[in-house]
Design a protein around this motif. Structure first.
Motif, mmCIF file in Angstrom:
data_model
loop_
_atom_site.group_PDB
_atom_site.id
_atom_site.type_symbol
_atom_site.label_atom_id
_atom_site.label_comp_id
_atom_site.label_asym_id
_atom_site.label_seq_id
_atom_site.Cartn_x
_atom_site.Cartn_y
_atom_site.Cartn_z
ATOM 1 N N THR A 160 19.312 -38.600 17.542
ATOM 2 C CA THR A 160 18.382 -37.505 17.806
ATOM 3 C C THR A 160 17.105 -37.941 18.516
ATOM 4 O OG1 THR A 160 17.182 -35.676 16.759
ATOM 5 C CG2 THR A 160 17.344 -37.724 15.502
ATOM 6 N N ARG A 161 16.688 -39.191 18.335
ATOM 7 C CA ARG A 161 15.476 -39.657 19.009
ATOM 8 C C ARG A 161 15.736 -40.003 20.464
ATOM 9 N NH1 ARG A 161 13.232 -44.574 15.724
ATOM 10 N NH2 ARG A 161 15.356 -45.313 16.114
ATOM 11 N N GLY A 162 16.983 -40.345 20.750
ATOM 12 C CA GLY A 162 17.380 -40.802 22.077
ATOM 13 C C GLY A 162 18.450 -41.862 21.911
ATOM 14 N N GLY A 163 19.502 -41.790 22.711
ATOM 15 C CA GLY A 163 20.616 -42.714 22.548
ATOM 16 C C GLY A 163 20.637 -43.815 23.582
ATOM 17 N N PRO A 164 21.639 -44.704 23.492
ATOM 18 C CA PRO A 164 21.744 -45.861 24.390
ATOM 19 C C PRO A 164 21.917 -45.502 25.862
ATOM 20 C CG PRO A 164 23.119 -46.157 22.450
ATOM 21 C CD PRO A 164 22.684 -44.726 22.447
ATOM 22 N N TRP A 165 22.199 -44.230 26.168
ATOM 23 C CA TRP A 165 22.297 -43.825 27.579
ATOM 24 C C TRP A 165 20.922 -43.703 28.216
ATOM 25 C CZ3 TRP A 165 23.730 -41.233 23.274
ATOM 26 C CH2 TRP A 165 23.028 -40.059 22.929
ATOM 27 N N PHE A 166 19.854 -43.788 27.405
ATOM 28 C CA PHE A 166 18.483 -43.848 27.902
ATOM 29 C C PHE A 166 17.999 -45.288 27.816
ATOM 30 C CE2 PHE A 166 18.324 -39.334 26.274
ATOM 31 C CZ PHE A 166 18.221 -38.734 27.530
ATOM 32 N N GLU A 167 17.349 -45.766 28.842
ATOM 33 C CA GLU A 167 16.865 -47.144 28.885
ATOM 34 C C GLU A 167 15.992 -47.478 27.679
ATOM 35 O OE1 GLU A 167 16.358 -51.031 30.168
ATOM 36 O OE2 GLU A 167 17.751 -49.504 30.899
ATOM 37 N N LEU B 194 28.004 -49.239 18.685
ATOM 38 C CA LEU B 194 29.132 -48.341 18.456
ATOM 39 C C LEU B 194 29.261 -47.327 19.590
ATOM 40 C CD1 LEU B 194 28.819 -47.611 14.619
ATOM 41 C CD2 LEU B 194 30.250 -49.313 15.784
ATOM 42 N N TRP B 195 28.125 -46.794 20.025
ATOM 43 C CA TRP B 195 28.161 -45.820 21.117
ATOM 44 C C TRP B 195 28.592 -46.485 22.421
ATOM 45 C CZ3 TRP B 195 26.349 -44.870 25.948
ATOM 46 C CH2 TRP B 195 26.514 -43.575 26.434
ATOM 47 N N LEU C 58 28.093 -39.152 17.886
ATOM 48 C CA LEU C 58 29.254 -40.030 17.994
ATOM 49 C C LEU C 58 30.039 -39.892 16.697
ATOM 50 C CD1 LEU C 58 30.797 -42.346 19.494
ATOM 51 C CD2 LEU C 58 29.412 -43.938 18.130
ATOM 52 N N TYR C 59 31.294 -39.432 16.805
ATOM 53 C CA TYR C 59 32.131 -39.254 15.629
ATOM 54 C C TYR C 59 32.925 -40.526 15.357
ATOM 55 C CZ TYR C 59 30.859 -34.433 15.098
ATOM 56 O OH TYR C 59 30.134 -33.297 14.863
ATOM 57 N N LEU C 60 32.918 -40.945 14.098
ATOM 58 C CA LEU C 60 33.556 -42.200 13.710
ATOM 59 C C LEU C 60 34.816 -41.995 12.883
ATOM 60 C CD1 LEU C 60 30.345 -44.211 12.704
ATOM 61 C CD2 LEU C 60 31.506 -44.170 14.921
ATOM 62 N N VAL C 61 35.078 -40.748 12.463
ATOM 63 C CA VAL C 61 36.258 -40.459 11.632
ATOM 64 C C VAL C 61 36.922 -39.172 12.117
ATOM 65 C CG1 VAL C 61 35.239 -41.582 9.611
ATOM 66 C CG2 VAL C 61 34.968 -39.117 9.921
ATOM 67 N N ASP C 62 38.071 -38.884 11.553
ATOM 68 C CA ASP C 62 38.850 -37.698 11.871
ATOM 69 C C ASP C 62 38.063 -36.431 11.513
ATOM 70 O OD1 ASP C 62 40.785 -35.714 12.134
ATOM 71 O OD2 ASP C 62 42.324 -36.829 11.035
ATOM 72 N N ILE C 63 37.952 -35.505 12.453
ATOM 73 C CA ILE C 63 37.214 -34.263 12.231
ATOM 74 C C ILE C 63 37.855 -33.432 11.117
ATOM 75 C CG2 ILE C 63 38.463 -32.769 13.857
ATOM 76 C CD1 ILE C 63 34.633 -32.982 13.544
ATOM 77 N N LYS C 64 39.110 -33.711 10.794
ATOM 78 C CA LYS C 64 39.773 -32.995 9.696
ATOM 79 C C LYS C 64 39.036 -33.189 8.381
ATOM 80 C CE LYS C 64 44.157 -32.418 7.220
ATOM 81 N NZ LYS C 64 43.523 -32.515 5.884
ATOM 82 N N GLU C 65 38.422 -34.347 8.203
ATOM 83 C CA GLU C 65 37.664 -34.594 6.982
ATOM 84 C C GLU C 65 36.518 -33.598 6.832
ATOM 85 O OE1 GLU C 65 36.437 -38.555 6.086
ATOM 86 O OE2 GLU C 65 38.168 -39.459 7.086
ATOM 87 N N LEU C 66 35.976 -33.167 7.950
ATOM 88 C CA LEU C 66 34.909 -32.174 7.912
ATOM 89 C C LEU C 66 35.465 -30.785 7.651
ATOM 90 C CD1 LEU C 66 31.938 -31.397 8.244
ATOM 91 C CD2 LEU C 66 32.315 -31.275 10.719
ATOM 92 N N THR C 67 36.555 -30.435 8.308
ATOM 93 C CA THR C 67 37.125 -29.102 8.096
ATOM 94 C C THR C 67 37.659 -28.935 6.674
ATOM 95 O OG1 THR C 67 39.325 -29.735 8.948
ATOM 96 C CG2 THR C 67 37.732 -28.880 10.537
ATOM 97 N N ASP C 68 37.995 -30.040 6.022
ATOM 98 C CA ASP C 68 38.441 -29.962 4.635
ATOM 99 C C ASP C 68 37.330 -29.452 3.704
ATOM 100 O OD1 ASP C 68 40.987 -30.826 5.187
ATOM 101 O OD2 ASP C 68 40.646 -32.908 4.579
ATOM 102 N N LEU C 69 36.086 -29.496 4.172
ATOM 103 C CA LEU C 69 34.953 -29.048 3.367
ATOM 104 C C LEU C 69 34.661 -27.560 3.534
ATOM 105 C CD1 LEU C 69 32.479 -32.002 4.094
ATOM 106 C CD2 LEU C 69 34.065 -31.775 2.171
#
Length: 259
Positions: A223-230, A240-241, A106-117
């Motif tokens: 990585t362990r499992g997200g809220p889409w799993f019971e 947030l998800w 789940l991305y919380l910020v603009d992906i541009k911040e990552l490409t700036d790296l």
């Protein structure tokens, strides 16, 4: 399932130079059992991105039909994209920078911040996790394997035109060992750039330090499992998800009504 916002991308490398690149190609691991995870991940990137991106799911059945993927699924593969992820440079025509990411992000910020790296001196860039999971299973009972550089390959920026990455042909991806691929053994250590852990923040492992905003996740990895799993509906950052999922669902229904 592909989205494009334009044709040009300005990327500032760590040496301060501004480069013009094509639309950032993002390949997301797809598993039919986690379709909603893919859709939410995609939605979270697109709605925040200020740069043009093209998002493509890596669907194993499609790759098999095209003759690009034929290896049998092993018992330790918890998803359909455990190995197909390494086709990213090939799928990007060995050109420019592209990103692979698991669908359970789940991305919380603009992906541009990552490409700036991004720095062209590296063949790949990723979070250098030091991670040994405590659980023996994940995601509805899948085996939780332990190996060096675990989770490094779950989000990778690939310098697709780098000569070393041309090793990643369909033949190699289909025949090489998990150790060779997931540990990036086609590269030297100095060719693997590092990005801050907040871009692959492992839910249940990484921690937010009070009064230290630099430790708050920019991209959460369930990585362990997200809220889409019971079994994981009450995990950390589940709210947030779920909020993102409700927003995606609302917008998807709205588009159907408009049609």
């Amino acid at each position: 399932m592909t989205m494009s916002n334009g044709n040009a991308l300005s990327v500032t490398s760590t040496n301060g130079e501004t480069k013009t690149n094509k639309t950032l190609k993002i390949f997301v691991g797809y598993d039919p059992c986690e379709d909603i995870a893919y859709e939410v991940c995609r939605h979270s990137i697109l709605k925040r991105s200020s740069i043009p991106v093209e998002i493509t799911p890596i669907i194993q059945s499609d790759l098999r039909k095209k003759g690009l993927y034929w290896r049998e699924r092993g018992q330790t593969e918890s998803t359909e994209f455990s190995f197909s992820r390494f086709l990213t440079p090939y799928l990007a025509d060995y050109d420019g920078w592209a990103m692979f990411v698991d669908c359970d992000f789940l991305y919380l910020v603009d992906i541009k911040e990552l490409t700036d790296l991004i720095d062209d001196k590296y063949a790949i860039m990723c979070v250098h996790h030091d991670y040994t999971p405590k659980e023996t299973t994940k995601m509805e009972g899948a085996v939780q394997t332990v190996y060096p550089r675990k989770n490094w390959s779950s989000m990778v920026l690939y310098n697709c035109g780098h000569p070393k990455n041309k090793v990643l042909t369909p033949e190699v991806v289909n025949t090489q060992t998990g150790a060779f691929l997931h540990r990036f053994q086609w590269l030297e250590d100095e060719e693997i750039g590092s990005v801050p852990f907040v871009w692959n923040f492992l839910e249940g492992h990484n921690k937010v330090v009070e009064n230290d905003p630099t430790t708050f996740p920019k991209a959460i990895h369930y990585t362990r499992g997200g809220p889409w799993f019971e079994a994981w509906k009450h995990c950390e950052f589940a709210d947030l998800w779920l909020n993102e999922m409700h927003e995606y669902t609302y917008e998807a229904k709205k588009k159907i009504i408009e049609i």
